[in-house]
Write an enzyme that holds these catalytic residues in place. Sequence first.
Site, short mmCIF file in Angstrom:
data_model
loop_
_atom_site.label_atom_id
_atom_site.label_comp_id
_atom_site.label_asym_id
_atom_site.label_seq_id
_atom_site.Cartn_x
_atom_site.Cartn_y
_atom_site.Cartn_z
N GLU A 146 0.82 -1.21 0.00
CA GLU A 146 0.00 0.00 0.00
C GLU A 146 0.86 1.26 0.00
OE1 GLU A 146 -4.04 1.62 2.25
OE2 GLU A 146 -2.97 -0.12 3.03
N HIS B 158 9.14 -26.34 0.87
CA HIS B 158 8.63 -27.51 0.15
C HIS B 158 7.63 -27.11 -0.93
CE1 HIS B 158 10.46 -30.44 2.96
NE2 HIS B 158 10.35 -29.43 3.80
N LYS C 45 -12.93 1.82 -2.39
CA LYS C 45 -13.90 2.15 -1.33
C LYS C 45 -15.08 2.94 -1.90
CE LYS C 45 -10.70 2.36 2.62
NZ LYS C 45 -10.12 3.27 3.64
#
Length: 428
Positions: A269, A290, A401
């Site tokens: 951000e 792994h 938003k």
Amino acid sequence: MRTDIGNALGGEPALTRDALDELDADVAAAHERIAAGMADDEFGYAALNLPETADPERIRAAVEPFADSEAVLTVGIGGSALGAATLSNALASDIDAYYLDNVDPEHTTRLLDSLDLSRTAVNVVSNSGTTAETLSNFLVVREAMESAGVDWTERTFVTTGPEGNLRNLATKHDLPALDVPAGVPGRFSVLSTVGLAVAAIQGHDIDAVLAGAAAERERLAGSLYDSPAYAYGATTYALAQRGALTNAFMPYAESLETFAEWFAQLWAESLGKDGQGQTPARALGATDQHSQLQLYRAGPRDKLVTLVRPTERADRDIPETDLEGLSYLGGESLGTLLDAEFEATEASLTAADCPNVRLEIDRVDERGLGELLFGMEAACVCYGELADLSTFTQPAVEWGKKAARGLLGGGEFEEAEAVRGKDRLVVE
């Protein structure tokens, strides 16, 4: 905090000591700008003053009414939750901490059904007091408490800005309220009321967290060779400029897994702007040796791997065994094995010319976490200064938003119209 950048040199993409020496003059200029911003308590830079300006006594006083809690539930999103979760998930406590940081209805229902709400403290966190996800979840939590016969006003406190819906709610119902620090973006707020209230309820030493952060603050200097935080910020910036556009962040401690999530928000951000930035990839050692390590070692040469570990930890012996081929493990310990895995991964990456950086703290305790959290914040700000980025803004987040709010009928926003006009090519 200690930063070892030796394995970031000479790999692919290539970074040389001479290039770092040249960059050091820019680090000095960046430090001057950062220091001036801190001195003037400018927006964003004020976050680096929190080790001194945070008020732990005020935090403890606000949460004292909840000392009888068996659990604490934080309702927040992004920086309003991740910092607190980093501390609570790293440190053991008899008081469990939970987080509603998403609006998944199934998860929310399962979590609320699992809690004894009469013994749960609810911490609602939103700087603006208008965050749709946070307020929606809080309305659901409040309804669940009322349905359970719990007086929600006796079990709730808020952490918010000077005005807005949450501040009005706190005033109306006389709820304990903590102030979000002025000039501090949410993702930089862990060392404040936002991140420390849950730790205080859980009985952790928040003074030690701030002391660790203050120690790192004192180590900020005009050279990357004198500051572990700037060493990391400058090295990651230099590697990104050379094509290492992914930063695989890999702690070797289960207790630091959430810290990697916190780092990912901070890095993405703050630095993902103007066509720049470095994509954080979360990993966990030794688990992801792994899986993801295959890509980091043998995939495209566009990555930096950051390895994080404590040098001291509680340990557990591995029992002796007569199983063929496993006798070498008997008499060793899980900690010794994890350290061997760490060093083997580091060597493996270096042998494959994959740049990697080692970050170390003494222990995963309050002081060590304070060092690590502040160190990464200062590193991020240093990177932003070197890249000439607006580190403390988040315009792309704000776009989303507005779009969501418009789709829900919360106003007229052109961003919502862009969503409605989406092209579709559906394959069923």
